[in-house]
Design a protein around this motif. Sequence first.
Motif, PDB file in Angstrom:
ATOM      1  N   TYR A 268      -6.519  13.794   4.154  1.00 40.19           N
ATOM      2  CA  TYR A 268      -6.956  14.022   5.492  1.00 40.19           C
ATOM      3  C   TYR A 268      -7.165  15.667   5.826  1.00 40.19           C
ATOM      4  CZ  TYR A 268      -5.966   9.213   5.557  1.00 40.19           C
ATOM      5  OH  TYR A 268      -5.800   8.058   5.313  1.00 40.19           O
TER       6      TYR A 268
ATOM      7  N   GLU B 165     -16.679   5.657   2.260  1.00 40.60           N
ATOM      8  CA  GLU B 165     -16.234   5.230   3.525  1.00 40.60           C
ATOM      9  C   GLU B 165     -16.747   5.931   4.952  1.00 40.60           C
ATOM     10  OE1 GLU B 165     -12.077   5.046   3.603  1.00 40.60           O
ATOM     11  OE2 GLU B 165     -11.720   5.562   1.612  1.00 40.60           O
TER      12      GLU B 165
ATOM     13  N   ARG C 154       0.765  -1.346   0.119  1.00 44.07           N
ATOM     14  CA  ARG C 154      -0.096   0.257   0.129  1.00 44.07           C
ATOM     15  C   ARG C 154       0.864   1.145   0.022  1.00 44.07           C
ATOM     16  NH1 ARG C 154      -4.600   0.706   4.272  1.00 44.07           N
ATOM     17  NH2 ARG C 154      -2.863   1.156   5.626  1.00 44.07           N
TER      18      ARG C 154
ATOM     19  N   LYS D  51      -2.864   6.735   0.373  1.00 41.04           N
ATOM     20  CA  LYS D  51      -2.834   7.302   2.079  1.00 41.04           C
ATOM     21  C   LYS D  51      -1.927   8.699   2.099  1.00 41.04           C
ATOM     22  CE  LYS D  51      -3.035   5.129   6.509  1.00 41.04           C
ATOM     23  NZ  LYS D  51      -4.131   5.876   7.107  1.00 41.04           N
TER      24      LYS D  51
ATOM     25  N   GLY E  83      -8.269  -0.743   2.661  1.00 45.57           N
ATOM     26  CA  GLY E  83      -8.036  -1.020   4.097  1.00 45.57           C
ATOM     27  C   GLY E  83      -7.475  -2.331   4.183  1.00 45.57           C
ATOM     28  N   ILE E  84      -6.327  -2.360   5.324  1.00 49.81           N
ATOM     29  CA  ILE E  84      -5.843  -3.966   5.228  1.00 49.81           C
ATOM     30  C   ILE E  84      -6.890  -4.565   6.521  1.00 49.81           C
ATOM     31  CG2 ILE E  84      -3.767  -5.116   6.504  1.00 49.81           C
ATOM     32  CD1 ILE E  84      -2.288  -2.614   5.004  1.00 49.81           C
ATOM     33  N   THR E  85      -7.372  -3.921   7.373  1.00 43.90           N
ATOM     34  CA  THR E  85      -8.651  -4.497   7.990  1.00 43.90           C
ATOM     35  C   THR E  85      -9.693  -4.769   7.039  1.00 43.90           C
ATOM     36  OG1 THR E  85      -8.001  -2.836   9.715  1.00 43.90           O
ATOM     37  CG2 THR E  85      -9.828  -4.081  10.212  1.00 43.90           C
ATOM     38  N   ARG E  86     -10.084  -3.972   6.108  1.00 45.42           N
ATOM     39  CA  ARG E  86     -11.331  -4.364   5.218  1.00 45.42           C
ATOM     40  C   ARG E  86     -10.935  -5.690   4.503  1.00 45.42           C
ATOM     41  NH1 ARG E  86     -11.904  -4.092   0.179  1.00 45.42           N
ATOM     42  NH2 ARG E  86     -14.051  -3.429  -0.905  1.00 45.42           N
TER      43      ARG E  86
ATOM     44  N   GLY F 173     -15.612   8.255   7.871  1.00 42.91           N
ATOM     45  CA  GLY F 173     -14.559   9.028   8.803  1.00 42.91           C
ATOM     46  C   GLY F 173     -13.304   8.573   7.988  1.00 42.91           C
ATOM     47  N   THR F 174     -12.415   8.006   8.846  1.00 40.69           N
ATOM     48  CA  THR F 174     -10.977   7.235   8.252  1.00 40.69           C
ATOM     49  C   THR F 174     -11.031   5.990   8.450  1.00 40.69           C
ATOM     50  OG1 THR F 174      -9.863   7.459  10.453  1.00 40.69           O
ATOM     51  CG2 THR F 174      -9.865   9.375   8.865  1.00 40.69           C
TER      52      THR F 174
ATOM     53  N   ALA G 113     -14.428  -0.123   9.763  1.00 35.78           N
ATOM     54  CA  ALA G 113     -13.023  -1.108   9.939  1.00 35.78           C
ATOM     55  C   ALA G 113     -11.746  -0.335   9.639  1.00 35.78           C
ATOM     56  CB  ALA G 113     -13.499  -2.109   9.036  1.00 35.78           C
ATOM     57  N   GLY G 114     -10.877  -0.366  10.752  1.00 32.38           N
ATOM     58  CA  GLY G 114      -9.536   0.154  10.427  1.00 32.38           C
ATOM     59  C   GLY G 114      -8.580  -0.316  11.511  1.00 32.38           C
ATOM     60  N   THR G 115      -7.431  -0.090  11.395  1.00 35.87           N
ATOM     61  CA  THR G 115      -6.227  -0.545  12.115  1.00 35.87           C
ATOM     62  C   THR G 115      -6.598  -0.225  13.837  1.00 35.87           C
ATOM     63  OG1 THR G 115      -4.755  -0.780  10.441  1.00 35.87           O
ATOM     64  CG2 THR G 115      -3.997  -0.449  12.822  1.00 35.87           C
TER      65      THR G 115
ATOM     66  N   ASN H 103     -13.060   2.040   6.776  1.00 34.96           N
ATOM     67  CA  ASN H 103     -13.845   1.482   5.565  1.00 34.96           C
ATOM     68  C   ASN H 103     -15.145   1.019   6.227  1.00 34.96           C
ATOM     69  OD1 ASN H 103     -10.869   0.197   4.511  1.00 34.96           O
ATOM     70  ND2 ASN H 103     -12.088   1.343   3.122  1.00 34.96           N
TER      71      ASN H 103
ATOM     72  N   ARG I  22     -14.964  13.051  -0.175  1.00 33.37           N
ATOM     73  CA  ARG I  22     -13.406  13.115   0.154  1.00 33.37           C
ATOM     74  C   ARG I  22     -12.590  12.756  -1.054  1.00 33.37           C
ATOM     75  NH1 ARG I  22     -10.811   8.113   0.512  1.00 33.37           N
ATOM     76  NH2 ARG I  22      -9.102   8.318   1.960  1.00 33.37           N
TER      77      ARG I  22
HETATM   78  C1  LIG Z   1      -9.241   6.805   4.919  1.00 35.35           C
HETATM   79  C2  LIG Z   1      -9.109   5.413   5.712  1.00 35.35           C
HETATM   80  N1  LIG Z   1      -9.791   4.683   5.107  1.00 35.35           N
HETATM   81  C3  LIG Z   1      -9.747   3.359   5.604  1.00 35.35           C
HETATM   82  C4  LIG Z   1      -8.710   2.984   6.713  1.00 35.35           C
HETATM   83  C5  LIG Z   1      -8.551   1.704   7.385  1.00 35.35           C
HETATM   84  O1  LIG Z   1      -7.318   1.247   6.781  1.00 35.35           O
HETATM   85  P1  LIG Z   1      -6.663  -0.037   7.765  1.00 35.35           P
HETATM   86  O2  LIG Z   1      -7.620  -1.310   7.844  1.00 35.35           O
HETATM   87  O3  LIG Z   1      -5.260  -0.441   6.483  1.00 35.35           O
HETATM   88  O4  LIG Z   1      -6.132   0.671   8.816  1.00 35.35           O
HETATM   89  C6  LIG Z   1      -7.726   4.246   7.106  1.00 35.35           C
HETATM   90  C7  LIG Z   1      -6.678   4.073   7.972  1.00 35.35           C
HETATM   91  O5  LIG Z   1      -5.633   3.666   7.780  1.00 35.35           O
HETATM   92  C8  LIG Z   1      -8.170   5.554   6.262  1.00 35.35           C
HETATM   93  O6  LIG Z   1      -7.286   6.542   6.974  1.00 35.35           O
END
Ligand SMILES: Cc1ncc(COP(=O)(O)O)c(C=O)c1O
Length: 360
Positions: free
Chosen positions: A198, A229, A94, A193, A255-258, A231-232, A297-299, A234, A183
């Motif tokens: 942001y 999405e 990424r 990223k 997103g890696i969590t996604r 906020g920040t 979903a996010g880190t 997914n 966004r």
């Molecule tokens: C805009 C946005 N979307 C999604 C995510 C989720 O990504 P990840 O699951 O890799 O943290 C993040 C966080 O990094 C983000 O900033």
Amino acid sequence: MSTNIKITRTTKSRLPEVDFNYLPFGKVFTDHMFIADYIGGQWVNPRIEPFGPVYMHPASMVLHYSQTIFEGMKAGRNYDGQPMLFRLDKHVERINASARRMCMPEIPGDLFKDAIRTQVALEADWIPTMEDSSLYIRPFMYATDEFIGVRPSETYRFVIFTCPTGPYYDKPVRLLAETSYIRAAQGGTGEAKTGGNYAASLLPATLAVKQGFDQVMWLEGPEFKNVQESGTMNIFFVIDGKLITPGTDGTILRGITRDSIIQLMRAKGYTVEERTVTIDEIVAAHKAGKLQECFGAGTAAVVSHVSEISYQGELMTLPGMETREIGNLIKSEINGLRNGIVKDEFGWIEAVEVGNLQLA
Ligand SMILES: Cc1ncc(COP(=O)(O)O)c(C=O)c1O
């Protein structure tokens, strides 16, 4: 490790001063940071130094034209205390996708991974031991040419610092579906990223908070129909037992969590759909009593439950937190994988060797 990283240790660790029972996110920094410079077309001088300010020329290109990218990841401990990393290869993929979009040099996978492993090994004592706590890792790269004029920089700096963080307080969030600001658009930088995404989100997010919401639900302009999405993070919905998330179409951060949720839940036999999701579909599902869950979903939080969504003045109240079976299952599975309680069938987890660091 193939990268020769010169390590200069701090002479006075700040670790004894840290209150591990009070770790506000992103405010406590460990003793060291990794730095490498991109000069003459190559990455040079990889090193770890005591944490501190970095020199910045006033004409440093990043300050004017925003060539900057970052990653966010976490190191936890497994049940026997060893530091664990999650899906390092995905972060390499990424950050380099972001680098290509922002016209910046890629970071070789070995350099990125060895830098993370060495920084985490060196700071292993900073990884909190409490449940749900971790060491947040922030790798980033920025343009350093001292020059005024719009063109890609020729020099860059790659830095990694780390922050111990306590358990994420995950109160359910209220979302405002945004119909004035966007966004990201097709052809833009939404998939990268990069800092500008942001920065552009701050005004709509601030206006949403003023109206009593926690975050913005981003819709794709100019129609403001397709959900992107939250906020920040997914966004995922559970409609009629099916897990649904917008497909990555170039405007959504991968997103890696996604990705982990999609693979994990498919392996468990759940139906997961990655496709266009419209706000009209969400409104209709809610009206029909079929919208069971919604979460970001996010880190940082892994899963952040959504309690309410406002769209065009109408408030949708979702089922109570005690019913959120899928979101809670995902959260406990991913946290369990990270701390070694759930068996890693995917090869996502890497244990970091501590103790054989070469000191300068
Ligand atoms: C805009 C946005 N979307 C999604 C995510 C989720 O990504 P990840 O699951 O890799 O943290 C993040 C966080 O990094 C983000 O900033």
